[in-house]
Enzyme design. Sequence first.
Site, PDB file in Angstrom:
ATOM      1  N   LYS A 109       0.863  -1.208   0.000  1.00  0.00           N
ATOM      2  CA  LYS A 109       0.000   0.000   0.000  1.00  0.00           C
ATOM      3  C   LYS A 109       0.887   1.242   0.000  1.00  0.00           C
ATOM      4  O   LYS A 109       0.670   2.166  -0.780  1.00  0.00           O
ATOM      5  CB  LYS A 109      -0.882   0.003   1.236  1.00  0.00           C
ATOM      6  CG  LYS A 109      -1.553   1.332   1.536  1.00  0.00           C
ATOM      7  CD  LYS A 109      -2.456   1.305   2.748  1.00  0.00           C
ATOM      8  CE  LYS A 109      -1.782   1.532   4.048  1.00  0.00           C
ATOM      9  NZ  LYS A 109      -1.440   2.916   4.375  1.00  0.00           N
ATOM     10  N   ASN A 110       1.908   1.252   0.859  1.00  0.00           N
ATOM     11  CA  ASN A 110       2.703   2.467   1.065  1.00  0.00           C
ATOM     12  C   ASN A 110       3.758   2.692  -0.001  1.00  0.00           C
ATOM     13  O   ASN A 110       4.443   3.714   0.012  1.00  0.00           O
ATOM     14  CB  ASN A 110       3.325   2.472   2.466  1.00  0.00           C
ATOM     15  CG  ASN A 110       2.255   2.671   3.530  1.00  0.00           C
ATOM     16  OD1 ASN A 110       1.098   2.961   3.212  1.00  0.00           O
ATOM     17  ND2 ASN A 110       2.627   2.478   4.777  1.00  0.00           N
ATOM     18  N   CYS A 129      -5.161  12.426  12.609  1.00  0.00           N
ATOM     19  CA  CYS A 129      -5.798  11.122  12.765  1.00  0.00           C
ATOM     20  C   CYS A 129      -5.443  10.623  14.169  1.00  0.00           C
ATOM     21  O   CYS A 129      -4.760  11.289  14.933  1.00  0.00           O
ATOM     22  CB  CYS A 129      -5.319  10.156  11.687  1.00  0.00           C
ATOM     23  SG  CYS A 129      -3.614   9.762  11.888  1.00  0.00           S
ATOM     24  N   ARG A 133       0.009  14.874  12.547  1.00  0.00           N
ATOM     25  CA  ARG A 133       0.367  14.672  11.152  1.00  0.00           C
ATOM     26  C   ARG A 133       0.595  15.996  10.393  1.00  0.00           C
ATOM     27  O   ARG A 133      -0.100  16.327   9.450  1.00  0.00           O
ATOM     28  CB  ARG A 133      -0.679  13.814  10.426  1.00  0.00           C
ATOM     29  CG  ARG A 133      -1.108  12.547  11.139  1.00  0.00           C
ATOM     30  CD  ARG A 133      -0.017  11.531  11.352  1.00  0.00           C
ATOM     31  NE  ARG A 133       0.486  10.912  10.159  1.00  0.00           N
ATOM     32  CZ  ARG A 133      -0.060   9.839   9.592  1.00  0.00           C
ATOM     33  NH1 ARG A 133      -1.149   9.337  10.068  1.00  0.00           N
ATOM     34  NH2 ARG A 133       0.505   9.309   8.521  1.00  0.00           N
ATOM     35  N   ASP A 148       4.702   0.955  12.140  1.00  0.00           N
ATOM     36  CA  ASP A 148       3.457   0.330  11.670  1.00  0.00           C
ATOM     37  C   ASP A 148       3.308  -1.108  12.144  1.00  0.00           C
ATOM     38  O   ASP A 148       2.276  -1.738  11.879  1.00  0.00           O
ATOM     39  CB  ASP A 148       3.378   0.375  10.140  1.00  0.00           C
ATOM     40  CG  ASP A 148       3.161   1.788   9.652  1.00  0.00           C
ATOM     41  OD1 ASP A 148       3.350   2.042   8.462  1.00  0.00           O
ATOM     42  OD2 ASP A 148       2.824   2.653  10.477  1.00  0.00           O
ATOM     43  N   VAL A 189       8.629   7.592  16.520  1.00  0.00           N
ATOM     44  CA  VAL A 189       8.109   8.180  15.272  1.00  0.00           C
ATOM     45  C   VAL A 189       6.808   8.930  15.526  1.00  0.00           C
ATOM     46  O   VAL A 189       6.693  10.108  15.233  1.00  0.00           O
ATOM     47  CB  VAL A 189       7.924   7.085  14.194  1.00  0.00           C
ATOM     48  CG1 VAL A 189       7.338   7.682  12.927  1.00  0.00           C
ATOM     49  CG2 VAL A 189       9.254   6.392  13.899  1.00  0.00           C
ATOM     50  N   ARG A 229      -8.436  -0.723   4.843  1.00  0.00           N
ATOM     51  CA  ARG A 229      -7.589   0.293   4.198  1.00  0.00           C
ATOM     52  C   ARG A 229      -6.208  -0.287   3.902  1.00  0.00           C
ATOM     53  O   ARG A 229      -5.530   0.152   2.995  1.00  0.00           O
ATOM     54  CB  ARG A 229      -7.411   1.511   5.126  1.00  0.00           C
ATOM     55  CG  ARG A 229      -8.657   2.316   5.363  1.00  0.00           C
ATOM     56  CD  ARG A 229      -8.368   3.560   6.159  1.00  0.00           C
ATOM     57  NE  ARG A 229      -7.307   4.343   5.530  1.00  0.00           N
ATOM     58  CZ  ARG A 229      -6.818   5.463   6.042  1.00  0.00           C
ATOM     59  NH1 ARG A 229      -7.247   5.910   7.191  1.00  0.00           N
ATOM     60  NH2 ARG A 229      -5.867   6.144   5.422  1.00  0.00           N
TER      61      ARG A 229
HETATM   62  C1  EPZ Z   1       4.149   7.143   6.255  1.00  0.00           C
HETATM   63  O1  EPZ Z   1       3.357   8.187   6.809  1.00  0.00           O
HETATM   64  C2  EPZ Z   1       3.255   5.923   6.196  1.00  0.00           C
HETATM   65  N1  EPZ Z   1       2.111   6.174   5.317  1.00  0.00           N
HETATM   66  C3  EPZ Z   1       2.763   5.582   7.606  1.00  0.00           C
HETATM   67  O2  EPZ Z   1       1.990   4.376   7.518  1.00  0.00           O
HETATM   68  C4  EPZ Z   1       3.983   5.324   8.493  1.00  0.00           C
HETATM   69  O3  EPZ Z   1       3.544   5.090   9.813  1.00  0.00           O
HETATM   70  C5  EPZ Z   1       4.911   6.548   8.462  1.00  0.00           C
HETATM   71  O4  EPZ Z   1       5.277   6.856   7.105  1.00  0.00           O
HETATM   72  C6  EPZ Z   1       6.191   6.315   9.262  1.00  0.00           C
HETATM   73  O5  EPZ Z   1       6.873   5.221   8.751  1.00  0.00           O
HETATM   74  C7  EPZ Z   1       2.281   6.038   3.977  1.00  0.00           C
HETATM   75  O6  EPZ Z   1       3.363   5.747   3.494  1.00  0.00           O
HETATM   76  C8  EPZ Z   1       1.061   6.278   3.136  1.00  0.00           C
HETATM   77  P1  EPZ Z   1       6.201  10.573   8.250  1.00  0.00           P
HETATM   78  P2  EPZ Z   1       3.912   9.718   6.787  1.00  0.00           P
HETATM   79  O7  EPZ Z   1       6.106  11.806   7.446  1.00  0.00           O
HETATM   80  O8  EPZ Z   1       4.701   9.946   5.564  1.00  0.00           O
HETATM   81  C9  EPZ Z   1       6.462  14.078  11.484  1.00  0.00           C
HETATM   82  C10 EPZ Z   1       0.083   3.024   7.754  1.00  0.00           C
HETATM   83  O9  EPZ Z   1      -0.449   2.509   8.746  1.00  0.00           O
HETATM   84  N2  EPZ Z   1       6.290  15.010  10.365  1.00  0.00           N
HETATM   85  O10 EPZ Z   1       7.383   9.665   8.061  1.00  0.00           O
HETATM   86  O11 EPZ Z   1       2.762  10.603   7.065  1.00  0.00           O
HETATM   87  C11 EPZ Z   1       5.204  13.253  11.749  1.00  0.00           C
HETATM   88  O12 EPZ Z   1       4.310  13.977  12.571  1.00  0.00           O
HETATM   89  C12 EPZ Z   1       0.589   4.458   7.844  1.00  0.00           C
HETATM   90  O13 EPZ Z   1       0.247   2.448   6.644  1.00  0.00           O
HETATM   91  C13 EPZ Z   1       6.360  16.381  10.623  1.00  0.00           C
HETATM   92  O14 EPZ Z   1       6.536  16.815  11.765  1.00  0.00           O
HETATM   93  O15 EPZ Z   1       4.883   9.696   8.053  1.00  0.00           O
HETATM   94  C14 EPZ Z   1       5.754  12.028  12.444  1.00  0.00           C
HETATM   95  O16 EPZ Z   1       5.952  12.297  13.816  1.00  0.00           O
HETATM   96  C15 EPZ Z   1       0.340   5.062   9.218  1.00  0.00           C
HETATM   97  N3  EPZ Z   1       6.209  17.256   9.583  1.00  0.00           N
HETATM   98  C16 EPZ Z   1       7.109  11.823  11.769  1.00  0.00           C
HETATM   99  O17 EPZ Z   1       7.439  13.071  11.132  1.00  0.00           O
HETATM  100  C17 EPZ Z   1       6.017  16.809   8.286  1.00  0.00           C
HETATM  101  O18 EPZ Z   1       5.916  17.651   7.373  1.00  0.00           O
HETATM  102  C18 EPZ Z   1       7.110  10.730  10.703  1.00  0.00           C
HETATM  103  O19 EPZ Z   1       6.071  10.980   9.810  1.00  0.00           O
HETATM  104  C19 EPZ Z   1       5.959  15.418   8.056  1.00  0.00           C
HETATM  105  C20 EPZ Z   1       6.112  14.538   9.110  1.00  0.00           C
END
Ligand code: EPZ
Length: 419
Positions: free
Chosen positions: A22-23, A116, A121, A307, A329, A399
């Site tokens: 998915k990701n 969420c 996020r 995850d 994370v 999902r």
């Molecule tokens: C991706 O989300 C995945 N989703 C998530 O999987 C996964 O948990 C996450 O990466 C971490 O591995 C998809 O790939 C569609 P991040 P993403 O940006 O990109 C902070 C699932 O269950 N952050 O790596 O949204 C954020 O708040 C989902 O399949 C900022 O502060 O995650 C978090 O604490 C859930 N500012 C950390 O970084 C930003 O602009 C990591 O988030 C972006 C992120």
Amino acid sequence: MGSLIIEGPAKLSGAVKISGSKNSALPILAATLLFDERVILENIPDLMDIHTMIEILSAARCKVIFSNGVATIDPPTNPNTDIPYELVRKMRASFNVLGPLAAKFQKASVSLPGGCSIGVRPVDYHLEGLQKLGFSTNIEHGIVTAKLEKKVDEVIISLPFPSVGATEHIMTTAAILDGTHTIIENAAMEPEIEDLAIFLNQAGCKILGAGTRRIEVFGVKKVYGCVHRIIPDRIEAGTYIIAIAATMGDALVENLNVSHLISLFDVLRSSKVNLSQICEDKVRVSMNQRPDPVKIQVTPYPGFPTDLQPQIIAFLSRAQGTSTVTETVFKSRFQHVDELRRFGARIEVSDGTAIVHGVEKLSGTQVSATDLRAAAALVIAGLMANGTTLISEVDQIFRGYEKVVEKLSSLSAVIQYRE
Ligand code: EPZ
């Protein structure tokens, strides 16, 4: 919202085949907005989030046909670059269409993604990255508009945190900024980033270093249509591997990429899970005792994946001792703990760490799912528990887990879905 009813305890046995990631599929589908020619994507999982992304591409007036795991995407003749709120609201990954649309058509608008249950996020790293690439970004009434204002020759974007989404968003957008040399430092290293770069390079892009902390993108003028097969879903695979071990079962997991799960395998081996018959795309999982307790740090790849954090906590709830799981994370990603306690699990959470005191038995109960991976953790607990478990608010599990009821039934679980 439907419910799952599970009769426990189960001992999972048999074999299960893993679907496409998915990701990986979501950012690659978003990247098809860069193209003027047909793209064919194989091994796409049939999931709610995939259908949402396809709706978004259709809103941009791409023509998308999706059947039997293959998505065929034809570019829009008369593109729409304002993506409606009701689509973006459904799924955070939708935000990643902003950059490609704006790079391709000079201007685009997408609504800010909502929060969420696993955290606020934010998208500040995304917006800062787009600004450094020469876009102006403006937020009004929850709508973000990005406009290409100037050509940038060379830019270094250092991410404060190795964000998966921000890395993918910046890499995809930079790919067609002709003549722009972009360096992303502290980039995410997840396999899905590598898969995205392989896809884009197949189409004529010039991306180096994907899968390392430093990625270089040499922007090109045009990308060419291609065919790409999506990598296996390492989180789906890890979920089934944990479920087989948690039920003290013995089963085969196929069509995965073993090299994407090294951190999980290290943890499971420490807790005395047997992992054998390992070759590139299959592993046999068996367990004949309550797990030994372990200490886990959840960190960005190649560390233990966030995850799989809810699922591993469910598994450790029956360990012979106390385990700790520290989340770095998404610090507040512990909504599943209250629900796991209803099975009789003894878990405390303090300062981003779950302390899991193993108990001998869990008992079936009524619970409700708060997010996708929490739902998976509750299914695992229901399979481990003595008696019947009813999981409400469970539709979100669809999902991220293709044919989850059928796959668990094929592993001899007694499970049914009720509308
Ligand atoms: C991706 O989300 C995945 N989703 C998530 O999987 C996964 O948990 C996450 O990466 C971490 O591995 C998809 O790939 C569609 P991040 P993403 O940006 O990109 C902070 C699932 O269950 N952050 O790596 O949204 C954020 O708040 C989902 O399949 C900022 O502060 O995650 C978090 O604490 C859930 N500012 C950390 O970084 C930003 O602009 C990591 O988030 C972006 C992120």
